[in-house]
Write a protein that holds these residues in place. Structure first.
Motif, PDB file in Angstrom:
ATOM      1  N   PHE A  94       0.830  -1.202   0.000  1.00 46.28           N
ATOM      2  CA  PHE A  94       0.000   0.000   0.000  1.00 46.28           C
ATOM      3  C   PHE A  94       0.868   1.257   0.000  1.00 46.28           C
ATOM      4  O   PHE A  94       0.641   2.196  -0.771  1.00 46.28           O
ATOM      5  N   TRP A  95       1.886   1.287   0.837  1.00 41.59           N
ATOM      6  CA  TRP A  95       2.793   2.429   0.925  1.00 41.59           C
ATOM      7  C   TRP A  95       3.554   2.636  -0.385  1.00 41.59           C
ATOM      8  O   TRP A  95       3.727   3.769  -0.849  1.00 41.59           O
ATOM      9  N   ALA A  96       3.995   1.535  -1.010  1.00 42.56           N
ATOM     10  CA  ALA A  96       4.702   1.643  -2.291  1.00 42.56           C
ATOM     11  C   ALA A  96       3.786   2.231  -3.360  1.00 42.56           C
ATOM     12  O   ALA A  96       4.199   3.113  -4.140  1.00 42.56           O
ATOM     13  N   LEU A  97       2.536   1.774  -3.411  1.00 41.63           N
ATOM     14  CA  LEU A  97       1.582   2.332  -4.373  1.00 41.63           C
ATOM     15  C   LEU A  97       1.336   3.814  -4.106  1.00 41.63           C
ATOM     16  O   LEU A  97       1.194   4.609  -5.041  1.00 41.63           O
ATOM     17  N   ALA A  98       1.286   4.186  -2.831  1.00 38.21           N
ATOM     18  CA  ALA A  98       1.057   5.589  -2.486  1.00 38.21           C
ATOM     19  C   ALA A  98       2.200   6.469  -2.979  1.00 38.21           C
ATOM     20  O   ALA A  98       1.972   7.572  -3.511  1.00 38.21           O
ATOM     21  N   THR A  99       3.423   6.015  -2.818  1.00 35.93           N
ATOM     22  CA  THR A  99       4.569   6.775  -3.307  1.00 35.93           C
ATOM     23  C   THR A  99       4.487   6.948  -4.819  1.00 35.93           C
ATOM     24  O   THR A  99       4.700   8.054  -5.353  1.00 35.93           O
ATOM     25  N   ILE A 100       4.177   5.870  -5.521  1.00 38.71           N
ATOM     26  CA  ILE A 100       4.098   5.935  -6.981  1.00 38.71           C
ATOM     27  C   ILE A 100       2.930   6.817  -7.418  1.00 38.71           C
ATOM     28  O   ILE A 100       3.019   7.557  -8.395  1.00 38.71           O
ATOM     29  N   GLN A 101       1.821   6.746  -6.672  1.00 39.34           N
ATOM     30  CA  GLN A 101       0.677   7.614  -6.970  1.00 39.34           C
ATOM     31  C   GLN A 101       1.078   9.076  -6.846  1.00 39.34           C
ATOM     32  O   GLN A 101       0.751   9.899  -7.708  1.00 39.34           O
ATOM     33  N   TYR A 102       1.793   9.416  -5.777  1.00 44.04           N
ATOM     34  CA  TYR A 102       2.239  10.801  -5.594  1.00 44.04           C
ATOM     35  C   TYR A 102       3.168  11.235  -6.721  1.00 44.04           C
ATOM     36  O   TYR A 102       3.073  12.357  -7.225  1.00 44.04           O
ATOM     37  N   ARG A 103       4.035  10.346  -7.158  1.00 36.16           N
ATOM     38  CA  ARG A 103       4.993  10.664  -8.223  1.00 36.16           C
ATOM     39  C   ARG A 103       4.407  10.429  -9.614  1.00 36.16           C
ATOM     40  O   ARG A 103       5.107  10.567 -10.605  1.00 36.16           O
ATOM     41  N   GLU A 104       3.120  10.088  -9.674  1.00 38.55           N
ATOM     42  CA  GLU A 104       2.419   9.864 -10.938  1.00 38.55           C
ATOM     43  C   GLU A 104       3.129   8.834 -11.812  1.00 38.55           C
ATOM     44  O   GLU A 104       3.184   8.948 -13.039  1.00 38.55           O
ATOM     45  N   LEU A 132      -6.904   0.318  -6.686  1.00 32.36           N
ATOM     46  CA  LEU A 132      -5.672  -0.395  -6.965  1.00 32.36           C
ATOM     47  C   LEU A 132      -5.625  -1.699  -6.165  1.00 32.36           C
ATOM     48  O   LEU A 132      -6.191  -1.787  -5.074  1.00 32.36           O
ATOM     49  N   PRO A 133      -4.917  -2.718  -6.684  1.00 35.40           N
ATOM     50  CA  PRO A 133      -4.850  -3.998  -5.973  1.00 35.40           C
ATOM     51  C   PRO A 133      -3.976  -3.900  -4.731  1.00 35.40           C
ATOM     52  O   PRO A 133      -3.045  -3.104  -4.655  1.00 35.40           O
ATOM     53  N   LEU A 134      -4.281  -4.726  -3.764  1.00 39.85           N
ATOM     54  CA  LEU A 134      -3.491  -4.787  -2.531  1.00 39.85           C
ATOM     55  C   LEU A 134      -2.702  -6.081  -2.409  1.00 39.85           C
ATOM     56  O   LEU A 134      -1.724  -6.144  -1.655  1.00 39.85           O
ATOM     57  N   ASP A 135      -3.109  -7.110  -3.122  1.00 37.59           N
ATOM     58  CA  ASP A 135      -2.424  -8.395  -3.052  1.00 37.59           C
ATOM     59  C   ASP A 135      -1.752  -8.672  -4.398  1.00 37.59           C
ATOM     60  O   ASP A 135      -2.414  -9.060  -5.365  1.00 37.59           O
ATOM     61  N   LEU A 202      -7.980  -7.506   5.619  1.00 40.46           N
ATOM     62  CA  LEU A 202      -7.628  -8.609   4.730  1.00 40.46           C
ATOM     63  C   LEU A 202      -8.812  -9.151   3.943  1.00 40.46           C
ATOM     64  O   LEU A 202      -8.623  -9.978   3.037  1.00 40.46           O
ATOM     65  N   SER A 203     -10.016  -8.694   4.252  1.00 41.65           N
ATOM     66  CA  SER A 203     -11.173  -9.105   3.461  1.00 41.65           C
ATOM     67  C   SER A 203     -11.250  -8.311   2.159  1.00 41.65           C
ATOM     68  O   SER A 203     -11.998  -8.665   1.252  1.00 41.65           O
ATOM     69  N   LYS A 204     -10.455  -7.233   2.061  1.00 37.83           N
ATOM     70  CA  LYS A 204     -10.430  -6.411   0.859  1.00 37.83           C
ATOM     71  C   LYS A 204      -9.237  -6.803  -0.008  1.00 37.83           C
ATOM     72  O   LYS A 204      -8.173  -7.143   0.501  1.00 37.83           O
ATOM     73  N   THR A 205      -9.426  -6.751  -1.302  1.00 42.55           N
ATOM     74  CA  THR A 205      -8.323  -7.021  -2.226  1.00 42.55           C
ATOM     75  C   THR A 205      -7.936  -5.790  -3.035  1.00 42.55           C
ATOM     76  O   THR A 205      -6.953  -5.823  -3.773  1.00 42.55           O
ATOM     77  N   ILE A 206      -8.717  -4.712  -2.896  1.00 38.74           N
ATOM     78  CA  ILE A 206      -8.416  -3.463  -3.594  1.00 38.74           C
ATOM     79  C   ILE A 206      -8.580  -2.306  -2.618  1.00 38.74           C
ATOM     80  O   ILE A 206      -9.186  -2.461  -1.548  1.00 38.74           O
ATOM     81  N   ILE A 207      -8.037  -1.163  -2.979  1.00 39.36           N
ATOM     82  CA  ILE A 207      -8.150   0.032  -2.139  1.00 39.36           C
ATOM     83  C   ILE A 207      -8.477   1.223  -3.017  1.00 39.36           C
ATOM     84  O   ILE A 207      -7.909   1.383  -4.104  1.00 39.36           O
ATOM     85  N   ALA A 208      -9.420   2.039  -2.572  1.00 35.50           N
ATOM     86  CA  ALA A 208      -9.766   3.261  -3.303  1.00 35.50           C
ATOM     87  C   ALA A 208      -8.629   4.278  -3.186  1.00 35.50           C
ATOM     88  O   ALA A 208      -7.851   4.253  -2.234  1.00 35.50           O
ATOM     89  N   ARG A 209      -8.528   5.160  -4.156  1.00 34.60           N
ATOM     90  CA  ARG A 209      -7.451   6.150  -4.151  1.00 34.60           C
ATOM     91  C   ARG A 209      -7.778   7.377  -3.306  1.00 34.60           C
ATOM     92  O   ARG A 209      -6.945   8.255  -3.164  1.00 34.60           O
ATOM     93  N   ILE A 214      -8.814  12.487   2.289  1.00 31.87           N
ATOM     94  CA  ILE A 214      -7.449  11.976   2.180  1.00 31.87           C
ATOM     95  C   ILE A 214      -7.270  11.252   0.850  1.00 31.87           C
ATOM     96  O   ILE A 214      -8.136  10.486   0.431  1.00 31.87           O
ATOM     97  N   SER A 215      -6.140  11.481   0.205  1.00 35.29           N
ATOM     98  CA  SER A 215      -5.861  10.819  -1.061  1.00 35.29           C
ATOM     99  C   SER A 215      -4.639   9.918  -0.937  1.00 35.29           C
ATOM    100  O   SER A 215      -3.780  10.117  -0.067  1.00 35.29           O
ATOM    101  N   LEU A 216      -4.565   8.926  -1.815  1.00 33.90           N
ATOM    102  CA  LEU A 216      -3.418   8.021  -1.835  1.00 33.90           C
ATOM    103  C   LEU A 216      -2.132   8.779  -2.155  1.00 33.90           C
ATOM    104  O   LEU A 216      -1.085   8.538  -1.541  1.00 33.90           O
ATOM    105  N   GLY A 217      -2.209   9.712  -3.085  1.00 33.27           N
ATOM    106  CA  GLY A 217      -1.033  10.504  -3.416  1.00 33.27           C
ATOM    107  C   GLY A 217      -0.571  11.362  -2.253  1.00 33.27           C
ATOM    108  O   GLY A 217       0.637  11.533  -2.030  1.00 33.27           O
ATOM    109  N   GLY A 218      -1.543  11.904  -1.502  1.00 30.11           N
ATOM    110  CA  GLY A 218      -1.169  12.706  -0.330  1.00 30.11           C
ATOM    111  C   GLY A 218      -0.487  11.858   0.728  1.00 30.11           C
ATOM    112  O   GLY A 218       0.462  12.304   1.381  1.00 30.11           O
ATOM    113  N   LEU A 219      -0.934  10.615   0.877  1.00 26.99           N
ATOM    114  CA  LEU A 219      -0.286   9.704   1.819  1.00 26.99           C
ATOM    115  C   LEU A 219       1.146   9.417   1.371  1.00 26.99           C
ATOM    116  O   LEU A 219       2.073   9.392   2.179  1.00 26.99           O
ATOM    117  N   GLY A 220       1.323   9.236   0.064  1.00 26.65           N
ATOM    118  CA  GLY A 220       2.664   9.007  -0.462  1.00 26.65           C
ATOM    119  C   GLY A 220       3.571  10.207  -0.291  1.00 26.65           C
ATOM    120  O   GLY A 220       4.762  10.061   0.017  1.00 26.65           O
TER     121      GLY A 220
END
Length: 449
Positions: A94-104, A132-135, A202-209, A214-220
């Motif tokens: 999740f954290w790796a995706l957030a970084t990439i989201q922030y960096r587009e 985005l997928p989590l697993d 763990l019941s989720k396999t995807i995460i909203a952006r 709060i946004s995924l890019g902002g977290l990144g």
């Protein structure tokens, strides 16, 4: 040989892909000197490893472990290490995706924000607004080669994670409370944590952006590896400096880091020149015990460079002469008579340092290395010296259980057994001995440019 026209295309196409840059794969060292150099670096900087090179990654791993503990309580998961590792790995993806989201998506290997597993994360990130997928596979053997595998042993040595467990200690509390921003500021730190906890369901396999405001890019943006250099993060830099250097208990990490900072200001970056300057008290006197470690490190580094160079000469000679050559000719190439005296001096220097006893106590390669040094110190001629070097190489290969010797001695001839070693083409260098790792940490912490 002639070309034939096929009546139909083949049923399958195959190609060989290079190893993923996120793995810990490195070309095999014929004399295990890279491994021994890592041990020397560990004696200089006990609590750091060759993989703990980013200060923010310490905070990311600590936060992920603490978050996993919170997820166990919130979702009622089993409170065992297997579950915590699974939750941590979910956080890491999740954290790796957030970084990439922030960096587009614009994060290349070697970038200041490139994390372990960057290629795996980029393969599963897409532009747009879809969840985005989590697993997914972040990196092969993620628990070993990802952030947890790289930083856990160091975190335990520093007392930031309880020895033998995955629970953070109270010593890490300040770093954790300031992970998103400095405490007391009007911000959305709690909302970011709640968003991250959603990813650990763990019941989720995807995460909203997005999650509310709060946004995924902002977290990144707030948690990426280069964030410590941002305005307003100097206090967090100070906490990590204190945890990794001021609180180091080995007696050498802090004084050596202080010397590295002074040397960097004068442009001295080469490990050998750095050690020479420290031993000459160019920047400041050092405690006797630290100087003794440096003397051992210098003796090892110079001898390691020499030994690998001699092996490379031997290998290269056989390789370039049709994969077979007279052993006597190879010996003269690798150990010319006029260079034997200098080699014996390097061996004698290695045998005279206090840390030679540490090599004898190593489980792998160290005792054989000391035996080789002693034999080379008394080698009578080039053929004798080559025989000792190749005997050590065979011992290294046996310990690895990965095949036989690269050069096989048969009735006075040396035969090439492994033909894909390219290291012999390059000049050998003084080993880094973890100085580069420390310099990168100091840069992240704002201590050097």
């Amino acid at each position: 040989m002639s070309l034939l026209i096929l009546k139909s295309p083949p049923t399958g196409l195959f190609w060989a892909a290079p190893s993923d840059g996120d793995t810990d794969f490195t070309p095999e060292d014929p004399l295990a000197l890279d491994y021994l150099g890592q041990q020397v670096g560990l004696w200089l900087f006990r609590d750091l490893t060759t993989r703990t090179s980013r200060a923010q990654n310490y905070a990311v791993v600590l936060y992920g472990l603490d978050l996993a503990d919170k997820a166990v309580r919130q979702y009622g998961y089993r409170a065992d290490d297997e579950t915590r590792v699974r939750l941590f790995e979910r956080w890491e993806r999740f954290w790796a995706l957030a970084t990439i989201q922030y960096r587009e998506g614009n994060v290349a290997r070697g970038d200041a924000d490139a994390m372990r597993g960057i290629l795996g994360a980029k393969r599963h990130w897409t532009s747009g607004n879809k969840p985005l997928p989590l697993d997914f596979t972040l990196i092969s053997r993620q628990s070993e080669l990802g952030g947890l595998g790289a930083y856990l042993s160091s975190l335990r040595r520093y007392g930031l994670v309880v020895e033998g467990s995955l629970r953070v200690t109270d010593r890490a509390r300040g770093v954790l409370e300031s992970f998103w921003s400095e405490p007391g500021k009007r911000d959305s730190a709690k909302l970011y944590e709640a968003y991250a906890l959603q990813a650990l369901d763990l019941s989720k396999t995807i995460i909203a952006r997005e999650s509310g405001p709060i946004s995924l890019g902002g977290l990144g943006r707030r948690s990426r590896l280069s964030v410590l250099g941002e305005p307003g993060r100097k206090q967090q830099q100070g906490r990590l400096w204190d945890a990794l250097f001021e609180q180091a208990r080995d007696g050498s990490t802090l004084p050596l880091a202080q010397q590295i900072m002074k040397a960097s200001g004068q442009g001295v970056l080469d490990a050998e020149k750095l050690i020479d300057g420290m031993l000459a008290e160019r920047w400041a006197p050092l405690p006797a015990v630290v100087s003794a470690k440096l003397q051992g490190a210098r003796a090892f580094g110079r001898l390691a460079r020499e030994m690998l160079g001699r092996f490379n000469r031997a290998y290269g000679y056989v390789h370039d002469h049709g994969w077979t050559a007279d052993a006597a000719d190879v010996a003269l190439e690798a150990f010319p008579d006029d260079e034997m005296a200098s080699l014996r001096l390097l061996c004698a220097d290695m045998l005279s340092v206090a840390d030679v006893a540490r090599f004898r106590r190593l489980q792998f390669h160290g005792p054989d290395f000391v035996t080789l040094v002693a034999r080379l110190a008394g080698a009578s001629d080039p053929s004798n010296a080559l025989g000792h070097l190749l005997a050590y190489h065979r011992a290294v290969q046996r310990a690895r259980r990965g095949g036989g010797a690269w050069l096989l001695d048969q009735q006075g001839k040396l035969l090439l057994q492994i033909a894909d070693y390219g290291g012999y083409r390059y000049a050998t260098a003084f080993p880094d001995l973890k100085f580069g790792v420390v310099r990168r940490l100091l840069s992240d912490l704002g201590r050097i440019a």
